[in-house]
Design an enzyme around this catalytic site. Structure first.
Site, PDB file in Angstrom:
ATOM      1  N   VAL A   1       0.838  -1.200   0.000  1.00  0.00           N
ATOM      2  CA  VAL A   1       0.000   0.000   0.000  1.00  0.00           C
ATOM      3  C   VAL A   1       0.875   1.254   0.000  1.00  0.00           C
ATOM      4  O   VAL A   1       0.556   2.244  -0.670  1.00  0.00           O
ATOM      5  CB  VAL A   1      -0.962   0.005   1.214  1.00  0.00           C
ATOM      6  CG1 VAL A   1      -1.765   1.303   1.271  1.00  0.00           C
ATOM      7  CG2 VAL A   1      -1.901  -1.197   1.160  1.00  0.00           C
ATOM      8  N   CYS A   2       1.968   1.219   0.717  1.00  0.00           N
ATOM      9  CA  CYS A   2       2.821   2.404   0.904  1.00  0.00           C
ATOM     10  C   CYS A   2       3.249   3.067  -0.409  1.00  0.00           C
ATOM     11  O   CYS A   2       3.128   4.287  -0.538  1.00  0.00           O
ATOM     12  CB  CYS A   2       4.046   2.051   1.742  1.00  0.00           C
ATOM     13  SG  CYS A   2       3.628   1.412   3.380  1.00  0.00           S
ATOM     14  N   PRO A   3       3.736   2.313  -1.412  1.00  0.00           N
ATOM     15  CA  PRO A   3       4.168   3.011  -2.621  1.00  0.00           C
ATOM     16  C   PRO A   3       3.019   3.696  -3.361  1.00  0.00           C
ATOM     17  O   PRO A   3       3.229   4.731  -4.000  1.00  0.00           O
ATOM     18  CB  PRO A   3       4.808   1.919  -3.483  1.00  0.00           C
ATOM     19  CG  PRO A   3       4.368   0.632  -2.905  1.00  0.00           C
ATOM     20  CD  PRO A   3       4.039   0.893  -1.466  1.00  0.00           C
TER      21      PRO A   3
END
Length: 187
Positions: free
Chosen positions: A46-48
């Site tokens: 999810v972070c990128p």
């Protein structure tokens, strides 16, 4: 306990930005608006998507004199390695703060000790280094950079126009509200 109006503690961390390492301190953030954008870890899923979403609006944040600081408990070396291998992360121009000692994550109260990572937290700080808005959500749900930008703009507006407030879904240029003593109980 609310973190609203909490002043950021002194800190000194390493950062990766535009191909270089440097130190970022509390003194560096004072004098302009800031967003501290915590995420669990580099090389995740999810972070990128979130960091790229922020990157796509970075020029709009810069235009309103607001710096973005992405923060994870990874080192600045891991930030560089992720940058070098991920097409999404290569787009980032804002500072990626390294918090391997969890100093920032603990100060913002997003540190998950059992996992050694930070919760997904977004914090808006005024030029005095005080938190004026924030949200912390589950690690498996991504955030929306458009909404974060809107919140910064609304926070800046009310800081400049103390007698006005911004209603739900307010956008720059839209009508605001001027609370009267008769309406105070309805806020």
């Amino acid at each position: 306990m609310s973190l609203i109006q909490k002043e950021l503690s002194d800190f000194s961390v390493q950062c990766y930005q535009n191909g270089a390492f440097r130190t970022v301190t509390k003194a560096d953030i004072l004098g302009k608006w800031s967003v501290f954008f915590f995420y669990p870890a580099d090389f995740t899923f999810v972070c990128p998507t979130e960091l790229e979403d922020l990157s796509n609006l970075y020029d709009k944040f810069q235009a309103i004199d607001c710096e973005i600081y992405s923060v994870s408990c990874d080192t600045h070396f891991v930030h560089k390695a992720w940058h070098d291998t991920s097409e999404r992360i290569q787009k980032l121009q804002y500072p990626m703060l390294a918090d391997p000692t969890h100093t920032l994550a603990k100060d913002f109260e997003v540190y998950i000790e059992a996992d050694g990572v930070a919760e997904r937290g977004s914090f808006i700080l005024n030029p005095e280094g005080k938190i004026v808005a924030y949200e912390v959500i589950a690690g498996n749900v991504g955030r929306n950079a458009d909404e974060l930008l809107r919140r910064v703009q609304a926070s800046q507006f009310v800081a400049q126009h103390g007698d006005e407030v911004c209603p739900a879904k307010w956008q720059p240029g839209a009508e605001t509200l001027k609370p009267s003593l008769d309406l105070v109980g309805q806020l």
